[in-house]
Design an enzyme around this catalytic site. Structure first.
Site, PDB file in Angstrom:
ATOM      1  N   ARG A 285       0.992  -1.261  -0.133  1.00  0.00           N
ATOM      2  CA  ARG A 285       0.121  -0.036  -0.007  1.00  0.00           C
ATOM      3  C   ARG A 285       0.940   1.039   0.139  1.00  0.00           C
ATOM      4  O   ARG A 285       1.949   1.175   0.636  1.00  0.00           O
ATOM      5  CB  ARG A 285      -0.969  -0.086   1.158  1.00  0.00           C
ATOM      6  CG  ARG A 285      -1.994  -1.073   1.022  1.00  0.00           C
ATOM      7  CD  ARG A 285      -3.065  -0.667  -0.092  1.00  0.00           C
ATOM      8  NE  ARG A 285      -4.175  -1.676  -0.086  1.00  0.00           N
ATOM      9  CZ  ARG A 285      -4.305  -2.566  -0.826  1.00  0.00           C
ATOM     10  NH1 ARG A 285      -3.131  -2.930  -1.882  1.00  0.00           N
ATOM     11  NH2 ARG A 285      -5.322  -3.268  -1.104  1.00  0.00           N
ATOM     12  N   HIS A 333      -1.948   0.834 -10.084  1.00  0.00           N
ATOM     13  CA  HIS A 333      -2.446  -0.169  -9.297  1.00  0.00           C
ATOM     14  C   HIS A 333      -2.930  -1.593 -10.214  1.00  0.00           C
ATOM     15  O   HIS A 333      -4.042  -1.658 -10.330  1.00  0.00           O
ATOM     16  CB  HIS A 333      -3.352  -0.029  -8.368  1.00  0.00           C
ATOM     17  CG  HIS A 333      -3.411  -0.971  -7.060  1.00  0.00           C
ATOM     18  ND1 HIS A 333      -3.980  -0.616  -5.952  1.00  0.00           N
ATOM     19  CD2 HIS A 333      -2.892  -2.168  -7.100  1.00  0.00           C
ATOM     20  CE1 HIS A 333      -3.834  -1.596  -5.275  1.00  0.00           C
ATOM     21  NE2 HIS A 333      -3.259  -2.422  -5.690  1.00  0.00           N
TER      22      HIS A 333
HETATM   23  P1  NDP Z   1      -1.498 -11.949   4.579  1.00  0.00           P
HETATM   24  O1  NDP Z   1      -2.364 -11.552   5.202  1.00  0.00           O
HETATM   25  O2  NDP Z   1      -1.439 -13.437   3.895  1.00  0.00           O
HETATM   26  O3  NDP Z   1      -0.166 -11.526   4.790  1.00  0.00           O
HETATM   27  C1  NDP Z   1       0.037 -10.247   5.288  1.00  0.00           C
HETATM   28  C2  NDP Z   1       1.472 -10.601   6.386  1.00  0.00           C
HETATM   29  O4  NDP Z   1       1.677  -9.292   6.967  1.00  0.00           O
HETATM   30  C3  NDP Z   1       0.891 -11.338   7.757  1.00  0.00           C
HETATM   31  O5  NDP Z   1       2.055 -12.330   7.604  1.00  0.00           O
HETATM   32  C4  NDP Z   1       0.974 -10.392   8.736  1.00  0.00           C
HETATM   33  O6  NDP Z   1       1.567 -10.910   9.919  1.00  0.00           O
HETATM   34  C5  NDP Z   1       2.379  -9.398   8.170  1.00  0.00           C
HETATM   35  N1  NDP Z   1       2.123  -8.222   8.974  1.00  0.00           N
HETATM   36  C6  NDP Z   1       1.143  -7.469   9.707  1.00  0.00           C
HETATM   37  N2  NDP Z   1       1.609  -6.315  10.134  1.00  0.00           N
HETATM   38  C7  NDP Z   1       2.835  -6.510   9.997  1.00  0.00           C
HETATM   39  C8  NDP Z   1       4.135  -5.490  10.768  1.00  0.00           C
HETATM   40  N3  NDP Z   1       3.669  -4.422  11.267  1.00  0.00           N
HETATM   41  N4  NDP Z   1       5.278  -6.111  10.371  1.00  0.00           N
HETATM   42  C9  NDP Z   1       5.601  -7.235   9.769  1.00  0.00           C
HETATM   43  N5  NDP Z   1       4.692  -8.247   9.097  1.00  0.00           N
HETATM   44  C10 NDP Z   1       3.207  -7.659   9.357  1.00  0.00           C
HETATM   45  O7  NDP Z   1      -1.598 -10.927   2.968  1.00  0.00           O
HETATM   46  P2  NDP Z   1      -1.304 -11.027   1.633  1.00  0.00           P
HETATM   47  O8  NDP Z   1       0.154 -11.594   1.473  1.00  0.00           O
HETATM   48  O9  NDP Z   1      -2.246 -11.713   0.612  1.00  0.00           O
HETATM   49  O10 NDP Z   1      -1.436  -9.476   1.112  1.00  0.00           O
HETATM   50  C11 NDP Z   1      -0.350  -8.793   2.006  1.00  0.00           C
HETATM   51  C12 NDP Z   1      -0.913  -7.256   1.643  1.00  0.00           C
HETATM   52  O11 NDP Z   1      -0.491  -7.067   0.042  1.00  0.00           O
HETATM   53  C13 NDP Z   1      -2.394  -6.899   1.504  1.00  0.00           C
HETATM   54  O12 NDP Z   1      -2.909  -6.572   2.750  1.00  0.00           O
HETATM   55  C14 NDP Z   1      -2.560  -5.913   0.413  1.00  0.00           C
HETATM   56  O13 NDP Z   1      -2.510  -4.562   1.010  1.00  0.00           O
HETATM   57  C15 NDP Z   1      -1.503  -5.895  -0.675  1.00  0.00           C
HETATM   58  N6  NDP Z   1      -1.925  -6.550  -1.816  1.00  0.00           N
HETATM   59  C16 NDP Z   1      -1.731  -5.595  -2.933  1.00  0.00           C
HETATM   60  C17 NDP Z   1      -2.166  -6.080  -3.919  1.00  0.00           C
HETATM   61  C18 NDP Z   1      -2.023  -5.321  -5.348  1.00  0.00           C
HETATM   62  O14 NDP Z   1      -2.418  -5.660  -6.257  1.00  0.00           O
HETATM   63  N7  NDP Z   1      -0.788  -4.459  -5.471  1.00  0.00           N
HETATM   64  C19 NDP Z   1      -3.085  -7.278  -4.142  1.00  0.00           C
HETATM   65  C20 NDP Z   1      -3.252  -7.963  -2.912  1.00  0.00           C
HETATM   66  C21 NDP Z   1      -2.668  -7.497  -1.852  1.00  0.00           C
HETATM   67  P3  NDP Z   1       0.723 -12.082  10.762  1.00  0.00           P
HETATM   68  O15 NDP Z   1      -0.449 -12.520   9.938  1.00  0.00           O
HETATM   69  O16 NDP Z   1       1.856 -13.254  10.934  1.00  0.00           O
HETATM   70  O17 NDP Z   1       0.372 -11.262  12.034  1.00  0.00           O
END
Ligand code: NDP
Length: 386
Positions: A285, A333
């Site tokens: 994001r 995007h």
């Molecule tokens: P997931 O929920 O599988 O993974 C997100 C990860 O981020 C989790 O492992 C979570 O940790 C971790 N996390 C949260 N907060 C923190 C932090 N402060 N520091 C380190 N790690 C953190 O989501 P996805 O991998 O599927 O997607 C991730 C993001 O990518 C989405 O939220 C979205 O914003 C973005 N995205 C972008 C797209 C695009 O078109 N550009 C399309 C899809 C997604 P835990 O769960 O272990 O607590």
């Protein structure tokens, strides 16, 4: 009967396509880890069609209208008095994609007394004020995993593009030139570099897996540590925080959701602690990186390149400095909205709506907010301000 308000990006400037570059999509059996693909009872579209723009309507029109629901689809969402704002007043359900987000701010949620469900056709529900959704009893759901691999592929492409100086070299060809020195004076191999991901969720872990064969050193930080066997299989170095990790990395990729913990994370201080000439890729994001700090770092040479597809706001204004800063590989995007991804998240959106109208539970992995609290995937990966 429900009123469904769907905010989608505009049709192609040349009109809605009548034919496509390819005739079909490859079959994907399921997601890594065993989660199944969406399982709606019907589809309402042919996979491979453009679904994410207004005329595509996510393939939902016949399904909704045949049941007596009202479907309003618009791309007009941000200006004062927009169609989105007008139609929101009596909408029961709002659907939008992160690529063209319908920002459901606390004020808008307060002005939508009938709103009960906000669906993200894709992943990432930060365009919804989750605190306000919790307060007003709005369920928030997204199509988890639908485009995670799409984004992971994009991240790998952008890492290679920046490090190898692909885009400026392509421009040399477009301009009719052949100065090889112009192309290679900023070109390196990725092999041997240290690459780190902020978050190793679905996308982050898929990026790590895809980079492993490039013979790089892989690093990650996350709120929860990956299983030891995965760390060993991929040769991962875990760091407690992004601040601990980035000084070791030549390339950093951001794959965490935007929430209070990550907003503005990559500012002057964190970027200043990276190796001089590091590359930063952000497909998560826009607001996770400080807009002006990124520009300063590219201008000073602290960063050798920045790429991604996420901005704030979206669409980005014509004078957004990321359009013109040096050494960037930005796109609109798009990474999670390939035709392949659209087929999955449109099917997932339909599955969510089928469940909702039938009074059945939405899959836990699709839930972000439900029953007045963070739920499902949201409870695992998001935080709130309260
Ligand atoms: P997931 O929920 O599988 O993974 C997100 C990860 O981020 C989790 O492992 C979570 O940790 C971790 N996390 C949260 N907060 C923190 C932090 N402060 N520091 C380190 N790690 C953190 O989501 P996805 O991998 O599927 O997607 C991730 C993001 O990518 C989405 O939220 C979205 O914003 C973005 N995205 C972008 C797209 C695009 O078109 N550009 C399309 C899809 C997604 P835990 O769960 O272990 O607590």
């Amino acid at each position: 009967m429900a009123k469904v308000l769907c905010v989608l990006y505009d049709d192609p400037t040349t009109g809605y396509p009548t034919s496509y570059a390819r005739d079909d999509l490859p079959t994907v059996p399921g997601y890594p880890g065993g989660q199944t693909l969406p399982t709606p009872k019907g589809l309402g579209f042919t996979p491979g069609q453009l679904l994410g723009s207004v005329s595509g309507a996510l393939g939902l029109r016949e399904f909704l209208e045949s049941q007596g629901h009202t479907l309003v689809v618009t791309s007009d969402k941000d200006r004062e008095g927009s169609e989105f704002d007008r139609e929101l007043a009596d909408a029961d359900i709002v659907i939008s994609q992160p690529f063209w987000p319908a920002y459901l701010t606390a004020e808008r949620i307060a002005r939508a007394p009938k709103l009960k469900l906000a669906v993200t056709a894709g992943i990432g529900s930060d365009h919804v004020d989750l605190d306000a959704a919790i307060e007003h009893g709005v369920t928030v759901a997204e199509v988890t995993y639908s485009n995670s691999i799409s984004v992971a592929e994009h991240v790998v492409m952008m890492i290679l593009s920046l490090v190898r100086n692909y885009l400026p070299s392509h421009q040399v060809v477009l301009d009719g030139g052949w100065n090889i020195a112009d192309c290679v004076a900023r070109a390196y191999d990725v092999e041997g570099m240290h690459v780190g991901t902020v978050a190793a969720g679905r996308i982050g872990a898929a990026v790590l897996r895809r980079l492993k064969p490039f013979d790089v050193h892989l690093h990650y930080t996350d709120r929860h540590r990956l299983p030891q066997e995965v760390e060993e299989e991929l040769g991962l170095t875990f760091h407690e925080s992004a601040a601990d990790m980035v000084p070791f990395c030549d390339v950093v990729t951001i794959n965490a959701p935007l929430h209070p913990e990550t907003e503005g994370l990559f500012g002057d201080k964190l970027i200043g602690s990276m190796k001089r000439g590091a590359y930063l890729i952000n497909t998560a994001r826009g607001k996770i990186a400080d807009r002006d700090a990124v520009v300063r770092a590219l201008e000073s040479g602290q960063l050798a390149g920045y790429a991604g597809d996420v901005w704030f706001p979206q669409p980005a204004p014509a004078d957004h400095p990321w359009r013109t800063m040096p050494h960037h590989g930005m796109t609109p995007h798009i990474s999670g909205s390939t035709l392949s991804a659209q087929a999955r998240y449109a099917a997932g959106t339909r599955e969510i709506l089928e469940n909702w109208f039938a009074g059945e539970a939405i899959r836990d992995e699709y839930l972000i907010v439900d029953g007045g609290k963070l739920a499902g995937a949201g409870a695992h990966s998001y935080s709130t301000n309260k």
